[in-house]
Design an enzyme around this catalytic site. Structure first.
Site, PDB file in Angstrom:
ATOM      1  N   LYS A 128      57.814 -21.427  14.085  1.00 18.33           N
ATOM      2  CA  LYS A 128      58.839 -21.762  13.005  1.00 18.33           C
ATOM      3  C   LYS A 128      60.090 -21.193  13.992  1.00 18.33           C
ATOM      4  O   LYS A 128      60.162 -21.420  14.789  1.00 18.33           O
ATOM      5  CB  LYS A 128      58.502 -20.478  12.046  1.00 18.33           C
ATOM      6  CG  LYS A 128      57.038 -20.138  10.668  1.00 18.33           C
ATOM      7  CD  LYS A 128      57.117 -19.615  10.127  1.00 18.33           C
ATOM      8  CE  LYS A 128      56.170 -19.226   9.001  1.00 18.33           C
ATOM      9  NZ  LYS A 128      55.680 -18.473   7.991  1.00 18.33           N
ATOM     10  N   ARG A 171      49.889 -13.642  12.027  1.00 15.84           N
ATOM     11  CA  ARG A 171      49.028 -15.020  11.613  1.00 15.84           C
ATOM     12  C   ARG A 171      49.628 -16.222  11.943  1.00 15.84           C
ATOM     13  O   ARG A 171      50.877 -16.435  12.432  1.00 15.84           O
ATOM     14  CB  ARG A 171      49.481 -15.332   9.508  1.00 15.84           C
ATOM     15  CG  ARG A 171      49.470 -16.699   9.322  1.00 15.84           C
ATOM     16  CD  ARG A 171      49.058 -16.713   7.877  1.00 15.84           C
ATOM     17  NE  ARG A 171      48.901 -17.738   7.393  1.00 15.84           N
ATOM     18  CZ  ARG A 171      49.211 -19.022   7.680  1.00 15.84           C
ATOM     19  NH1 ARG A 171      50.603 -19.460   7.573  1.00 15.84           N
ATOM     20  NH2 ARG A 171      48.698 -20.123   6.910  1.00 15.84           N
TER      21      ARG A 171
END
Length: 282
Positions: free
Chosen positions: A223, A257
């Site tokens: 991200k 994750r």
């Protein structure tokens, strides 16, 4: 002392948390996900990817059929079902003991995925936009990941205050529907309606968020925060992603994750020895 918890999942599966870091491998069967769109859109490619992630150390594979990147294009419930259900069914047929999660915000998709063999509902809206998911989870005794999604703009205050307020609202819906406490994992939602500074504050405040009392899942893989401080492109975000994983382990976070399972698993192995305890077998 390690705090051990048990996560209760559909199918009677019980997953011990706390002794070691557990990795949830990301399987996007979408054409437009932010970092790997289109790579696993065929059934064969998706199943092969899932099997490789399990072999590399993933405890869970999270199957998603709709991108949640900024500016994503929603897909219909039918199309999302067509993307994820054959994948879940095929993975389950090959490995009856594996743990599968469905990354969805839609009731019909979650229902079809659970019936095909998924154990967990991973809702990036934390039941706030589809409360019926809570009743569905309770009915199937599914595990749930309730994420705080900053795109909903619940309240003012610090980012940690906003996360806690969102979690409280999600938990109220879950408990009213009959979801058991042991079924719930919380996700602070890095990259969802947050600034890069917000994401930094979340990573710095993970130990504070853990005092909320539930196991945590951290999803920072590739991200925008992992591009910092020098604006790294997507293909150079592996090592910064590992840095977020180790940061989470140091704070006691239980689940991660990630896209790159093998690399994160190697880093987590040593970080677990350092931060969770244990001895070397020499």
């Amino acid at each position: 002392m390690i705090k051990r918890l048990v996560w209760s999942l559909a199918g009677g599966t019980r997953l011990e948390l706390g002794e070691k870091s557990l990795l949830m491998g990301i399987l996007n069967v979408t054409p437009d996900s932010f970092s790997d769109g289109g790579e696993h859109s065929s059934l064969a490619a998706a199943v092969a990817r899932a099997e490789s992630m399990f072999a590399a150390g993933a405890c869970i594979v999270d199957v998603g059929g709709e991108s949640t990147r900024p500016g994503f294009e929603p897909v219909s419930e039918t199309e999302e079902i067509d993307r994820v259900v054959p994948v879940i069914r095929e993975i389950r047929s090959r490995n009856s003991d594996c743990i599968l999660s469905v990354d969805t915000t839609k009731f019909g998709v979650a229902e079809a995925a659970l019936e095909a063999g998924a154990n967990i509902i991973n809702d990036v809206n934390g039941f706030l936009l589809a409360p019926g998911l809570a009743e569905l989870a309770a009915k199937h005794e599914a595990g749930v990941v309730l994420m705080r999604n900053g795109r909903e703009g619940l309240i003012d205050g610090s980012v940690l205050d906003r996360i806690r307020a969102s979690w409280e609202a999600s938990l109220e819906i879950a408990f009213e529907a009959g979801v058991k406490e042991a079924a719930i994992v919380l996700d602070p939602g890095i990259g969802f309606g947050t600034t890069r500074q917000d994401d930094l504050e979340i990573l710095r405040g993970l130990d504070v968020l853990r005092t909320f009392g539930f196991p945590l899942l951290l999803g920072a893989s590739r991200k925008r925060i992992t591009a910092q401080p020098s604006g790294l492109p997507m293909e150079l975000r592996l090592e910064p992603t590992i840095a977020t994983t180790v940061t989470g382990i140091a704070a006691g976070v239980e689940l991660f994750r990630v896209h790159d399972v093998a690399e994160n698993a190697r880093a987590a192995g040593l970080a677990d020895l350092i931060y969770r305890g244990g001895d070397l077998n020499e």
